[in-house]
Enzyme design. Structure first.
Site, PDB file in Angstrom:
ATOM      1  N   ASP A  67     -30.129  -5.302  10.328  1.00 18.38           N
ATOM      2  CA  ASP A  67     -30.581  -6.717   9.753  1.00 18.38           C
ATOM      3  C   ASP A  67     -29.681  -7.634  10.262  1.00 18.38           C
ATOM      4  OD1 ASP A  67     -32.563  -5.980   7.606  1.00 18.38           O
ATOM      5  OD2 ASP A  67     -30.810  -4.669   6.999  1.00 18.38           O
ATOM      6  N   GLY A  98     -30.142  -1.818   5.539  1.00 23.16           N
ATOM      7  CA  GLY A  98     -30.488  -1.564   4.184  1.00 23.16           C
ATOM      8  C   GLY A  98     -31.345  -2.718   3.614  1.00 23.16           C
ATOM      9  N   GLU A 134     -29.875   6.648   6.236  1.00 21.07           N
ATOM     10  CA  GLU A 134     -29.670   6.245   7.429  1.00 21.07           C
ATOM     11  C   GLU A 134     -28.257   6.324   7.947  1.00 21.07           C
ATOM     12  OE1 GLU A 134     -32.891   2.439   8.236  1.00 21.07           O
ATOM     13  OE2 GLU A 134     -31.192   1.991   6.891  1.00 21.07           O
TER      14      GLU A 134
END
Ligand code: 5RP
Length: 242
Positions: free
Chosen positions: A102, A114, A122
């Site tokens: 992100d 996330g 992950e």
């Protein structure tokens, strides 16, 4: 001081540039995949482009590659794309993990992940891999990590009151992630909730460790062990290495 994100609507040109950039990054990552590898399959729209390309590569080059998915979604897409899968208990090593992010700090290569609520699996797969490679479009690269994007915490549902209190005590700004398509909170692949938190990230390694010490927090979305970031642009890629 807590900062809040602002969402500006993107033009169709911006959207199409972002899609081309994701594709460029995924194509570059495909070059790293060799016959016989076990590959961690990240989650999110950028990882999805890579997963589809990996399915094509396996089919057209007739190579033997196994995937380890990091979410329900990446598992489904890998199966649809014809990628044979293994689980963590079936392999001693993961050769390479390819995942999205992100936000990427362009100097340290630390990340926030996330956004899709899959960061626990992950991190397990990405950190266990011999090489952890991140794919992003240029819009994810930032000067200061965590100014615009909160850090997600996967939290045992029954512990949300104590976790929220502890985060507030630490001067952070937490919010339970709510679902758009159902009443109540987002529920992760593991049956937990997500608390998104704006928190000071001056020392990301320390914050990554400290957040996981709050009882009830399973894992947080700060990633500080990244080997390489492939930044996609509409017509080129840029490789950032530690
Ligand atoms: C999911 C993730 C994703 O990798 C992250 O949200 C980036 O997703 P996208 O490629 O769709 O922007 O961490 O938990």
């Amino acid at each position: 001081m807590v900062k809040r994100s602002t969402t500006a609507k993107k033009s169709s040109k911006q959207v199409s540039d972002i899609e081309s950039s994701k594709y460029a990054a995924a194509k570059e990552a495909i070059k790293l995949i060799e016959d016989g590898m076990i590959v961690g399959l990240g989650s999110g729209t950028t990882s999805n482009v890579f997963i589809k390309e990996l399915g094509n590569k396996i089919l057209t080059e007739d190579i033997s590659v196994f995937g380890i998915p990091t979410s329900f979604e990446s598992r489904m897409l890998a199966i649809q794309s014809g990628i044979p899968l293994v689980s963590l208990d079936q392999c001693d090593t993961i050769d390479i993990a390819i995942d999205g992010a992100d936000e990427v700090d362009k100097k340290s290569l630390n990340l926030i992940k996330g956004g899709g609520g899959c960061h626990t699996m992950e991190k397990i797969v990405d950190y266990f891999a011999e090489e952890f490679v991140v794919l992003v479009d240029n819009s994810k690269v930032v000067d200061v990590l965590g100014d615009k994007t909160p850090v997600p915490l996967e939290v045992l549902p029954q512990t949300y009151p104590t976790v929220l209190k502890e985060l507030l005590n630490r001067g952070a700004a937490p919010a339970i992630r709510m679902s758009n398509k159902k009443m109540g909170p987002v529920i992760t692949d593991n049956g937990n909730i997500i608390i998104d938190v704006f928190i000071d990230l001056d020392n990301p390694e320390e914050v990554e460790r400290d957040l996981n010490n709050i009882p009830g927090v399973l894992e947080n979305g700060i990633f500080t062990k990244v080997d390489k970031v492939i930044v996609g642009h509409p017509k080129k890629v840029e490789i950032l290495e530690r």
